[in-house]
Scaffold this motif. Structure first.
Motif, PDB file in Angstrom:
ATOM      1  N   ILE A 118      47.564  50.615  50.131  1.00 10.10           N
ATOM      2  CA  ILE A 118      46.446  49.684  50.054  1.00 10.10           C
ATOM      3  C   ILE A 118      46.771  48.615  49.012  1.00 10.10           C
ATOM      4  O   ILE A 118      47.180  48.925  47.900  1.00 10.10           O
ATOM      5  N   PHE A 119      46.590  47.356  49.389  1.00  9.77           N
ATOM      6  CA  PHE A 119      46.886  46.259  48.475  1.00  9.77           C
ATOM      7  C   PHE A 119      45.809  46.180  47.394  1.00  9.77           C
ATOM      8  O   PHE A 119      44.616  46.227  47.694  1.00  9.77           O
ATOM      9  N   PRO A 120      46.193  46.031  46.118  1.00 10.16           N
ATOM     10  CA  PRO A 120      45.217  46.019  45.009  1.00 10.16           C
ATOM     11  C   PRO A 120      44.558  44.657  44.837  1.00 10.16           C
ATOM     12  O   PRO A 120      44.965  43.840  44.011  1.00 10.16           O
ATOM     13  N   VAL A 121      43.518  44.399  45.616  1.00 11.42           N
ATOM     14  CA  VAL A 121      42.819  43.125  45.510  1.00 11.42           C
ATOM     15  C   VAL A 121      41.351  43.319  45.834  1.00 11.42           C
ATOM     16  O   VAL A 121      40.999  44.114  46.711  1.00 11.42           O
ATOM     17  N   GLY A 122      40.489  42.602  45.094  1.00 15.70           N
ATOM     18  CA  GLY A 122      39.059  42.604  45.396  1.00 15.70           C
ATOM     19  C   GLY A 122      38.427  43.987  45.292  1.00 15.70           C
ATOM     20  O   GLY A 122      38.868  44.852  44.544  1.00 15.70           O
ATOM     21  N   ASP A 123      37.378  44.195  46.073  1.00 14.48           N
ATOM     22  CA  ASP A 123      36.678  45.468  46.133  1.00 14.48           C
ATOM     23  C   ASP A 123      37.399  46.347  47.154  1.00 14.48           C
ATOM     24  O   ASP A 123      37.185  46.233  48.356  1.00 14.48           O
ATOM     25  N   MET A 124      38.266  47.242  46.663  1.00 12.01           N
ATOM     26  CA  MET A 124      39.101  48.041  47.558  1.00 12.01           C
ATOM     27  C   MET A 124      38.294  49.057  48.344  1.00 12.01           C
ATOM     28  O   MET A 124      38.771  49.575  49.353  1.00 12.01           O
ATOM     29  N   SER A 125      37.061  49.362  47.895  1.00 12.37           N
ATOM     30  CA  SER A 125      36.215  50.266  48.676  1.00 12.37           C
ATOM     31  C   SER A 125      35.607  49.537  49.868  1.00 12.37           C
ATOM     32  O   SER A 125      35.231  50.149  50.860  1.00 12.37           O
TER      33      SER A 125
END
Length: 309
Positions: A192-199
């Motif tokens: 999963i790319f680490p950006v924004g609201d990952m949920s």
């Protein structure tokens, strides 16, 4: 045997844009995911190609290669667009048209805009990121471009590939820490790319940590310090708004190095870096002639954060 070109063919050859030749050997999947796609990460979809292309196509029209075009675009991002890094940005993942309108953008916004700039002139590009560094909290995102059959890292306003401060920080990562793995956006990746609201927004990515560790090893082999020196990384808060020089001097006033402090327009992970001798005491002298005594510590890197009174 003679071959004749029709008048129509001659006209097409004359008006064909320089970047047409750069697209001849692009693999089909690279073209689909990283050139033809309008989306980069989690930004709001927008019709950016005409606006961005109008800025960057004239800039590269006389470039003889995609590599030359990439370096010309990267080195002049702020000059061409007026955008710059700022912690005061409205949101992290601005799309290209938002970035051009609002000017203050995050490293994610810079990456999205740069990827769009490269794609607008026929160069495949994608985003790469890390959740957090080892020595300082916070994520970082940067672009990669597809050149000569491989992915190559380039940064906002940089004049060369494999940006030094990023390579140095990669060399300090803990590869066993799951948040210190480096990932590249990939539609079929299992990360999963680490950006924004990952949920809320899950951008698929693939792990590219080992490739970047090799790049960092090569950078250290070329730029690393001898054993009798330590890397000193300095950040002053609040950060200056304009360029400010700090000097590393000996006790008798000899200047060993001068470096520019990070400003409010620099990424929060950027530091002024010095080669600090392990033996003896030294001073940092700031623009207002304030002095700070400094001495090497045991480790390979000494991270110093100072508060301005």
């Amino acid at each position: 045997m003679r071959f004749l070109l029709s008048a129509t063919t001659v006209i097409l050859l004359l008006i064909s844009p320089a970047w047409a030749q750069w697209q001849q050997d692009i693999p089909a999947d690279i073209r689909e995911y990283y050139l033809d796609s309008d989306q980069v990460l989690s930004e709001e979809p927008c019709d950016w190609r005409q606006t961005v292309g109008d800025i960057f196509r004239p800039v590269v029209k006389d470039c003889r290669s995609a590599r030359e075009a990439v370096l010309r675009i990267a080195a002049n991002m702020t000059a061409l667009t007026g955008t710059y890094y700022s912690a005061e940005r409205r949101k992290q993942d601005m799309n290209a048209t938002e970035a051009l309108a609002e000017k203050k953008i995050s490293c994610t916004g810079q990456t999205i805009l740069m990827v769009c700039a490269f794609r607008s002139v026929g160069i495949p590009a994608r985003a790469v990121g890390i959740m957090t560094w080892n020595h300082v909290r916070g994520n970082h995102t940067w672009p990669e471009v597809w050149l000569d059959g491989e992915w190559q890292m380039i940064e906002f306003n940089e004049k060369d590939f494999n940006t030094g401060w990023v390579m140095e920080n990669i060399g300090m990562l803990d590869p066993e820490h799951p948040w210190q793995r480096i990932v590249a956006q990939h539609p079929q990746g299992n990360r999963i790319f680490p950006v924004g609201d990952m949920s809320r927004t899950r951008i698929a990515a693939s792990d590219v940590t080992e490739r970047y560790r090799r790049l960092a090893d090569a950078w250290y082999a070329k730029n690393g310090l001898p054993p009798h020196f330590q890397r000193l990384m300095l950040d002053l808060h609040p950060r200056p708004h304009t360029k400010e020089i700090v000097r590393l001097v000996t006790t008798d006033g000899k200047v060993l190095e001068e470096q520019a402090l990070p400003t409010t327009r620099d990424d929060m992970r950027k530091f002024a870096t010095f080669s600090l001798p392990r033996e003896g005491q030294y001073f940092l002298i700031f623009a207002n002639n304030e002095q700070f005594a400094i001495q090497a510590t045991q480790g390979p890197v000494n991270i110093l954060r100072l508060l301005r009174q």
